[in-house]
Design a protein around this motif. Structure first.
Motif, PDB file in Angstrom:
ATOM      1  N   PHE A   1       0.858  -1.129  -0.154  1.00 26.00           N
ATOM      2  CA  PHE A   1      -0.179  -0.156  -0.227  1.00 26.00           C
ATOM      3  C   PHE A   1       1.243   1.155  -0.404  1.00 26.00           C
ATOM      4  O   PHE A   1       0.802   2.139  -0.697  1.00 26.00           O
ATOM      5  N   SER A   2       2.104   1.293   0.367  1.00 30.26           N
ATOM      6  CA  SER A   2       2.953   2.340   1.149  1.00 30.26           C
ATOM      7  C   SER A   2       3.814   2.549  -0.635  1.00 30.26           C
ATOM      8  O   SER A   2       4.607   4.141  -1.605  1.00 30.26           O
TER       9      SER A   2
ATOM     10  N   GLN B   1       2.692  16.153   7.928  1.00 32.32           N
ATOM     11  CA  GLN B   1       2.165  14.582   7.304  1.00 32.32           C
ATOM     12  C   GLN B   1       2.043  13.875   6.235  1.00 32.32           C
ATOM     13  O   GLN B   1       2.476  13.107   5.581  1.00 32.32           O
ATOM     14  N   GLN B   2       3.281  15.519   5.257  1.00 26.93           N
ATOM     15  CA  GLN B   2       3.519  15.209   4.115  1.00 26.93           C
ATOM     16  C   GLN B   2       4.480  13.744   4.340  1.00 26.93           C
ATOM     17  O   GLN B   2       4.796  13.476   3.188  1.00 26.93           O
ATOM     18  N   ASN B   3       5.591  13.924   4.720  1.00 23.11           N
ATOM     19  CA  ASN B   3       6.593  12.334   5.165  1.00 23.11           C
ATOM     20  C   ASN B   3       6.375  11.996   5.819  1.00 23.11           C
ATOM     21  O   ASN B   3       7.653  10.956   5.568  1.00 23.11           O
ATOM     22  N   ARG B   4       5.177  11.473   5.975  1.00 18.61           N
ATOM     23  CA  ARG B   4       4.933  10.139   7.008  1.00 18.61           C
ATOM     24  C   ARG B   4       4.216   8.804   5.687  1.00 18.61           C
ATOM     25  O   ARG B   4       4.119  10.083   4.473  1.00 18.61           O
ATOM     26  N   ILE B   5       4.499   8.291   5.709  1.00 18.65           N
ATOM     27  CA  ILE B   5       4.239   7.544   4.641  1.00 18.65           C
ATOM     28  C   ILE B   5       3.032   6.655   4.765  1.00 18.65           C
ATOM     29  O   ILE B   5       3.118   6.388   6.036  1.00 18.65           O
ATOM     30  N   ARG B   6       2.048   6.295   3.565  1.00 19.33           N
ATOM     31  CA  ARG B   6       0.686   5.873   3.954  1.00 19.33           C
ATOM     32  C   ARG B   6       1.111   3.767   4.396  1.00 19.33           C
ATOM     33  O   ARG B   6       1.269   3.893   3.170  1.00 19.33           O
TER      34      ARG B   6
ATOM     35  N   LEU C   1       2.781   6.296   8.670  1.00 17.99           N
ATOM     36  CA  LEU C   1       4.239   5.919   9.391  1.00 17.99           C
ATOM     37  C   LEU C   1       4.901   7.055   9.275  1.00 17.99           C
ATOM     38  O   LEU C   1       5.522   7.440   7.916  1.00 17.99           O
ATOM     39  N   ASP C   2       5.787   7.520  10.466  1.00 19.59           N
ATOM     40  CA  ASP C   2       6.448   8.682  10.116  1.00 19.59           C
ATOM     41  C   ASP C   2       7.848   8.198  10.500  1.00 19.59           C
ATOM     42  O   ASP C   2       7.959   7.151  11.340  1.00 19.59           O
ATOM     43  N   VAL C   3       8.943   8.224   9.704  1.00 22.16           N
ATOM     44  CA  VAL C   3       9.872   6.820   9.392  1.00 22.16           C
ATOM     45  C   VAL C   3      10.975   7.448  10.510  1.00 22.16           C
ATOM     46  O   VAL C   3      11.775   7.014  10.715  1.00 22.16           O
ATOM     47  N   GLU C   4      11.315   8.793   9.936  1.00 21.49           N
ATOM     48  CA  GLU C   4      11.799   9.158  11.475  1.00 21.49           C
ATOM     49  C   GLU C   4      12.206   9.219  11.917  1.00 21.49           C
ATOM     50  O   GLU C   4      12.885   9.176  12.962  1.00 21.49           O
ATOM     51  N   ASN C   5      10.855   9.916  12.944  1.00 20.33           N
ATOM     52  CA  ASN C   5      10.701   9.043  13.777  1.00 20.33           C
ATOM     53  C   ASN C   5      10.000   7.987  15.076  1.00 20.33           C
ATOM     54  O   ASN C   5      10.100   7.685  16.006  1.00 20.33           O
TER      55      ASN C   5
ATOM     56  N   GLN D   1       2.984  11.387  -0.141  1.00 19.03           N
ATOM     57  CA  GLN D   1       2.626   9.913   1.486  1.00 19.03           C
ATOM     58  C   GLN D   1       3.179   8.630   0.445  1.00 19.03           C
ATOM     59  O   GLN D   1       3.019   7.448   1.059  1.00 19.03           O
ATOM     60  N   ARG D   2       3.641   8.290  -0.516  1.00 22.27           N
ATOM     61  CA  ARG D   2       4.379   7.027  -0.836  1.00 22.27           C
ATOM     62  C   ARG D   2       5.718   6.595  -1.544  1.00 22.27           C
ATOM     63  O   ARG D   2       6.407   7.696  -1.582  1.00 22.27           O
TER      64      ARG D   2
END
Lengths: 686, 128
Positions: free
Chosen positions: A382-383, B5-10, B17-21, B122-123
């Motif tokens: 999905f990502s 939110q823009q850097n979060r992955i759906r 998912l917030d990869v960094e944090n 977000q992808r």
């Protein structure tokens, strides 16, 4: 005895490395040769598939539950026309077995016809039979051609080719390892006689299907020879090589696009044979590790003494159905697409049983592997910008596979499945839209529902109703596709034997996705000694042919029985009614987010009921004109969200109560130890 | 969409998912659902649903178009802030809940750092 080991089977799924000669041939392809050549293979295969469908006799054949394919001389799949992808990736096992063990004795020659239906040697289950022909040109083996089709008879202890009560392979009728059945382009008469006695219940269908496989494989062979005559050997070898390379590059690119990690899904089945029984039919951990995908099945329930076991490669076949319908849909159907995919099967699980295990009903368990793959893949992909649109919940896989056997109205011996309720299952809800209503057969996306008039003309039945059945789909933002129902009346014969295979009466099959709900279970329904014909003769205007109305306010009177969908063979008399259901697809996403106007469309189209619109989707609308009250709907939905917050418990608090629970002991007869599904001892088989 | 939110992955329809944090978030309301090295379901509210409330019996028989509530339950997972139904699992009563998504965060960070992946809308997009 050279029965292939698990290690051999897994190794034979992998393509043979390219030879220097193949590389040389591929390098000589001119610009456009590959594109045109690949299309020529498609045309050859599609023509052969048309011949196959038209010359088959069983309803699986007529419905197109089949595959025609081209392989390299080394046995790797190059392209196929489907039909079903079930056989696509696994047939190389059969060819590589023949080449390893029979190259010297009896030898492989031009004009040979090879044949097998034994899952121990690389098939799905024994009703699935395949004819294979080597393609020789000027004495040199250049390729192989095959035609595979499910025939609904094997001479087993029950009619229909999938004996539900078989406890070992010795009760499944014909189980034939790869064998040469024809030489010099002719089927041997001694073989035909041996073979035909396994089809005594339905000789016309049994023999016609055998000949259909052979003639189809031969047509592919003839067309490939014509291509070689026209373009030369170098062209064909180069083309086959390049098709493998192109498919592999495409598959590896898709796998590379995915994030690494572990993605788990657990699915359950609710019947083993005719016994209601809960098994953890697939515990899948899908591992993405660099350029590899690994399917690990640790934690799946142990094998059991029924025909509901799956040989390992048949699991791969079920997963191939998902991969080619969704992920590799734009790639040639080619062994090399699975180069980067590996499988890990612990010994003794229901997906890796002993060699004496019965597996004729393996598809019910194998399908759960496909269902689990949908969910694990969804959570892995999905990502991904390139793959998220391919995310979909599992297909509806519960169904009634009703077998009818006896004499037809033409006094011909018959034994066949009523495949409408197979080929009309609903697709799972998708990331961007609903699942398709009655999209096809979960085992064979391109299978067609048979023509009702043809069924009525060949079998002693009248089709009384065919429709989508309300609320069969799983609910969600994107609902699953609707399943369908057909009602059959025994007609123009005094009696008929019928049994039913299937599952999904107590537990919905296939997990939903991302907050959706699964699809509805299906019962087995029969109505003996009923007054339908009498009422039709009398012209009763109250008589309805809508399923929900029929069962909620019965207008047909008789001995209505609601049972587990899998039912033992019984004699039915003229006028008796049988119902066959196909399952809807599970839903995708929170139903509270579904567009209210789309819910109204579903109501208008009889896909869902008013009860569902009000209680699941929380829509407020006027009873008469069905106009949505937008504001009140918004309030209802907000109220439901507040209720969720009020009734929901934290994870730890939930587990405190939850972990004390278990299903009733009698449900766990074949499950293994609770809850981790370890073997409880050896399986004894007759 | 807020910048953070823009850097979060759906990762699912409802899970970011917030990869960094290394944190999970609800996609709909942005509520934090816990550490991304843990099962995100630990950050949800859970409810044991009788399946007959969703798939009601249509006839009075053991086999009635409805799941057997002694054999299977619907476990519903809600965002504890906005109440969206993030996930459902059909499980036999008492069956362990599935840790369904275990992303290899170290490798994901590395692939983002080397530029193999970039986050767009977000992808995860593979850099050509």
């Amino acid at each position: 005895m050279p029965i292939p080991t698990l290690a051999e089977k897994l190794q034979w799924l992998k393509p043979v490395p390219a030879t220097p000669y193949e590389r040389e041939c591929a390098a000589k392809l001119a610009q456009g040769d590959y594109e045109i050549g690949a299309q020529i293979t498609n045309d050859i295969l599609d023509e052969a598939m048309e011949i196959f469908v038209r010359s088959s006799r069983s309803y699986f054949g007529v419905s197109g539950d089949s595959m025609v394919a081209i392989f390299t001389a080394g046995g790797d799949l190059i392209n196929a026309s489907c039909g079903t992808y079930l056989h696509a990736i696994i047939q190389p096992i059969v060819i590589k077995f023949i080449q390893k063990y029979y190259a010297e004795n009896p030898g492989i020659f031009d004009g040979d016809i090879w044949y097998t239906n034994d899952a121990l040697y690389g098939g799905i289950h024994n009703p699935d039979q395949v004819a294979l022909m080597p393609v020789f040109h000027k004495g040199k083996l250049l390729a192989w051609a095959s035609a595979a089709l499910h025939t609904t008879e094997t001479g087993a202890i029950e009619p229909g080719g999938m004996p539900v009560s078989a406890k070992s392979r010795f009760e499944e009728g014909l189980n034939m390892p790869p064998i040469k059945i024809g030489e010099k382009f002719k089927i041997r008469n001694d073989f035909l006689e041996m073979y035909s006695v396994y089809g005594l219940r339905a000789p016309a269908m049994f023999i016609s299907d055998l000949r259909a496989r052979c003639t189809t494989a031969d047509r592919v062979r003839v067309r490939l020879i014509e291509l070689v005559e026209k373009r030369g050997e170098v062209y064909l070898i180069g083309l086959l090589r390049k098709m493998q390379d192109t498919a592999e590059i495409g598959a590896r690119k898709k796998i590379k696009d995915l994030p690494d990690g572990k993605f788990r899904t657990v699915v359950f089945n609710d019947a083993i044979g005719y016994t209601p029984a809960l098994v953890r039919s697939c515990y899948l951990t899908l591992i993405k590790d660099g350029g590899r995908l690994i399917f690990n099945f640790e934690g799946t329930s142990p094998e059991n003494p029924s025909s509901y076991n799956v040989h390992t490669q048949a699991v791969v076949g079920h997963i191939a159905n998902f991969m080619y319908e969704y992920i590799f849909h734009d790639l040639p159907i080619c062994s090399s697409t699975f180069s980067a995919i590996d499988f890990e099967f612990p010994e003794g699980i229901i997906l890796n049983p002993d060699k004496m295990a019965a597996t004729s009903c393996c598809v019910y368990i194998g399908m759960q592997c496909r269902c689990a793959t949908h969910n694990s893949f969804a959570k892995m992909s999905f990502s991904s910008a390139s793959l998220w649109r391919q995310v979909a919940a599992a297909p509806g896989s519960q169904h009634s596979a009703q077998i009818c056997a006896g004499l037809s109205q033409w006094k011909l011996a018959i034994s066949d499945v009523l495949s409408f309720s197979l080929n009309t299952q609903g697709q799972g809800g998708r990331a961007s839209t609903d699942g398709m209503d009655s999209y096809g057969f979960a085992w064979c996306a391109f299978g067609r529902a048979p023509d009702s008039e043809q069924v009525e003309s060949e079998l002693p039945l009248s089709v009384m109703l065919s429709q989508h059945w309300r609320d069969s789909c799983g609910h969600g933002i994107h609902r699953g596709g609707s399943g369908a129902v057909q009602e059959w009346m025994i007609h123009k014969v005094p009696n008929l034997v019928s049994l039913c295979m299937g599952n999904g009466s107590k537990v919905p099959l296939g997990q939903p996705l991302f907050g959706g709900y699964a699809s509805a279970p299906i019962p087995g329904i029969t109505v003996k000694k009923n007054d339908l014909l009498k009422q039709m003769k009398e012209g009763n205007s109250e008589l309805t042919m809508d399923l929900r109305e029929m069962i909620e306010k019965p207008t047909v009177h008789g001995d209505w029985k609601y049972e587990l969908v899998a039912r033992t063979p019984k004699v039915f008399e003229e006028g008796d009614l049988l119902f066959g259901f196909s399952g809807g697809g599970p839903g995708y996403g929170d139903p509270l987010e579904r567009d209210p106007e789309t819910v109204m469309e579903d109501l208008k189209n009889h896909i869902i009921s008013d009860w569902t619109a009000v209680n699941i989707y929380k829509i407020v609308y006027g009873a008469e004109r069905r106009k949505v009250d937008t504001e009140k709907t918004k309030q209802q939905r907000q109220e439901e969200r507040r209720s969720r917050l009020a009734r929901g418990k934290s994870y730890d608090e939930f587990e405190k109560d939850w972990n004390k629970k278990s299903p009733p002991k009698e449900a766990l007869l074949y499950y293994g130890t609770w809850p981790d599904a370890k073997s409880t001892g050896p399986v004894f088989r007759p | 969409m807020p910048a953070e939110q823009q850097n979060r992955i759906r990762v699912t329809e409802y899970l970011d998912l917030d990869v960094e944090n290394e944190k999970w978030f609800c996609n709909r309301c942005g509520h934090e659902l816990g550490g991304a090295r843990e099962n995100y379901k630990r950050g949800c509210l859970l409810y044991d649903r009788d399946p007959r409330e969703i798939h009601p019996p249509l006839v009075s028989s053991e086999f009635n178009f409805s799941p057997d509530p002694l054999w299977v339950r619907i476990v519903e997972f809600y965002c504890p802030s906005c109440g969206v139904q993030m996930e459902t699992e059909y499980l036999p009563p008492g069956h362990p809940l599935t840790w369904d998504i275990e992303i290899d965060l170290d490798r994901l960070k590395q692939r983002l750092k080397t530029g193999e992946f970039k986050i767009r809308k977000q992808r995860l997009e593979v850099s050509e």
